[in-house]
Design an enzyme around this catalytic site. Structure first.
Site, mmCIF file in Angstrom:
data_model
loop_
_atom_site.group_PDB
_atom_site.id
_atom_site.type_symbol
_atom_site.label_atom_id
_atom_site.label_comp_id
_atom_site.label_asym_id
_atom_site.label_seq_id
_atom_site.Cartn_x
_atom_site.Cartn_y
_atom_site.Cartn_z
ATOM 1 N N ASN A 4 0.875 -1.175 0.000
ATOM 2 C CA ASN A 4 0.000 0.000 0.000
ATOM 3 C C ASN A 4 0.914 1.226 0.000
ATOM 4 O OD1 ASN A 4 -1.796 2.068 0.483
ATOM 5 N ND2 ASN A 4 -2.255 1.477 2.602
ATOM 6 N N LYS A 38 0.183 4.220 -0.233
ATOM 7 C CA LYS A 38 -0.457 5.432 0.333
ATOM 8 C C LYS A 38 -0.200 6.619 -0.600
ATOM 9 C CE LYS A 38 0.187 3.505 4.880
ATOM 10 N NZ LYS A 38 -0.072 3.675 6.298
ATOM 11 N N HIS A 60 -9.634 0.949 4.784
ATOM 12 C CA HIS A 60 -8.354 1.169 5.482
ATOM 13 C C HIS A 60 -8.608 2.105 6.661
ATOM 14 C CE1 HIS A 60 -4.286 2.509 6.324
ATOM 15 N NE2 HIS A 60 -3.868 1.427 5.685
ATOM 16 N N GLU A 71 -7.065 4.541 7.753
ATOM 17 C CA GLU A 71 -6.898 5.978 7.453
ATOM 18 C C GLU A 71 -8.145 6.538 6.760
ATOM 19 O OE1 GLU A 71 -3.072 5.623 5.498
ATOM 20 O OE2 GLU A 71 -2.222 5.046 7.428
ATOM 21 N N GLU A 93 -5.597 -5.189 10.458
ATOM 22 C CA GLU A 93 -4.600 -4.146 10.679
ATOM 23 C C GLU A 93 -4.909 -3.407 11.981
ATOM 24 O OE1 GLU A 93 -2.591 -2.969 6.745
ATOM 25 O OE2 GLU A 93 -4.260 -1.623 7.066
ATOM 26 N N GLY A 96 2.079 2.155 10.650
ATOM 27 C CA GLY A 96 3.002 3.274 10.497
ATOM 28 C C GLY A 96 3.660 3.705 11.801
ATOM 29 N N SER A 120 3.188 -2.251 10.302
ATOM 30 C CA SER A 120 4.645 -2.233 10.504
ATOM 31 C C SER A 120 5.326 -3.565 10.185
ATOM 32 C CB SER A 120 4.975 -1.754 11.920
ATOM 33 O OG SER A 120 4.490 -0.425 12.108
HETATM 34 C C1 PEP Z 1 -0.960 0.081 5.886
HETATM 35 O O1 PEP Z 1 -0.988 1.246 5.542
HETATM 36 O O2 PEP Z 1 -1.841 -0.677 5.501
HETATM 37 C C2 PEP Z 1 0.139 -0.379 6.735
HETATM 38 C C3 PEP Z 1 0.071 -1.574 7.250
HETATM 39 O O3 PEP Z 1 1.180 0.512 6.954
HETATM 40 P P1 PEP Z 1 2.591 0.198 7.651
HETATM 41 O O4 PEP Z 1 3.091 -1.108 7.057
HETATM 42 O O5 PEP Z 1 3.460 1.354 7.281
HETATM 43 O O6 PEP Z 1 2.344 0.081 9.094
#
Ligand code: PEP
Length: 252
Positions: free
Chosen positions: A10, A12, A96, A98, A168, A174, A213
């Site tokens: 992803n 972003k 997601h 976000e 998630e 992040g 992460s």
């Molecule tokens: C994500 O945005 O779906 C995500 C898991 O981000 P990160 O791997 O940076 O934590």
């Protein structure tokens, strides 16, 4: 039959034409000989033609990070599922965290987006996950079950068979803070059992990714858990060497 792992990046709101070209070249080269794992990248809308051009004769799939719940019409700034299909997308991320937190998407909207995506033949990657506050209050199971049920109720449980789930935990996205393998496995197992309550055989085939992460250093142990079927990768998907190593981890 064993579920085949999926590693999806992803990006972003990152990238430029030049940066993407370099990243995609490295992925195409690095993944050319890799078998036994599905790999995909989800890019910002304007770069989808670039992905289509570069990835169309490779085994790497591509997708978007959001989609409109509407088919067409006066929805300024929105992008429909059929438009994503026009640019060869296989996947689209829906729900997601976000989008849920920064753009106020509720369970109803996420379910409508999921249905719109499947209506155009896309595979939704449905994200669910609890905040730190919810985890600390012991509400994880209730939150992810509610998020999952909202889609299963609206789309029908059978629709989950044409989708991918991504667990998630919001506190791990992040932040550099990853769920332990046990924490992740526990929630994956409860999601699978939740689906099994409606359709046992579908549940056994359902791919449930972990996101939060994930990096090369922790992907292997996460992917070794029985109910973790790959990863949704944010930050590390922008670094070719990291993403390639995570994909290799998915190949076992
Ligand atoms: C994500 O945005 O779906 C995500 C898991 O981000 P990160 O791997 O940076 O934590």
């Amino acid at each position: 039959m064993a579920r085949r792992k999926l590693v999806a990046g992803n990006w972003k709101m990152h990238g430029t034409l030049a940066e993407n070209a370099a990243l995609l070249d490295a992925l195409v080269t690095g993944l050319a000989a890799l078998r036994g794992v599905d790999c995909a990248v989800c890019a910002p809308f304007p770069y989808l033609p670039q992905l289509q051009l570069r990835l169309q004769r490779t085994d790497i799939a591509w997708g978007a990070q959001d989609v409109s719940e509407h088919e067409k019409g006066a929805f300024t700034g929105e992008v429909s599922a059929s438009m994503l299909k026009d640019f060869g997308c296989r996947y689209v991320i829906v729900g997601h965290s976000e989008r849920r937190t920064l753009h106020g998407e509720d369970d109803r909207t996420v379910a409508a987006k999921f249905i719109a995506a499947q209506g155009a033949g896309l595979i939704p990657i449905l994200c669910v996950g609890e905040t730190l506050e919810q985890r600390e209050a012991g509400a994880t199971e209730g939150v992810v079950s509610r998020q999952l049920d909202a889609v299963a109720d609206a789309a029908g449980v059978g629709a989950l068979g044409r989708a991918v789930i991504a667990y998630e935990p919001v506190w791990a996205i992040g932040t550099g803070r990853t769920a332990t393998t046990q924490q992740a496995q526990e929630v994956h197992d409860l999601l699978r059992r939740r689906v099994a309550g409606r359709d046992r055989s579908l549940a056994s085939e359902l791919r449930i990714l972990y996101g939060g992460s994930v990096k090369a250093a922790n992907a292997g142990e996460l992917f070794a858990m029985p109910d973790i079927d790959g990863g949704l990768i944010g930050g590390a998907s922008l670094v070719a060497g990291e993403f390639l190593a995570i994909c290799r981890g998915g190949a076992g």
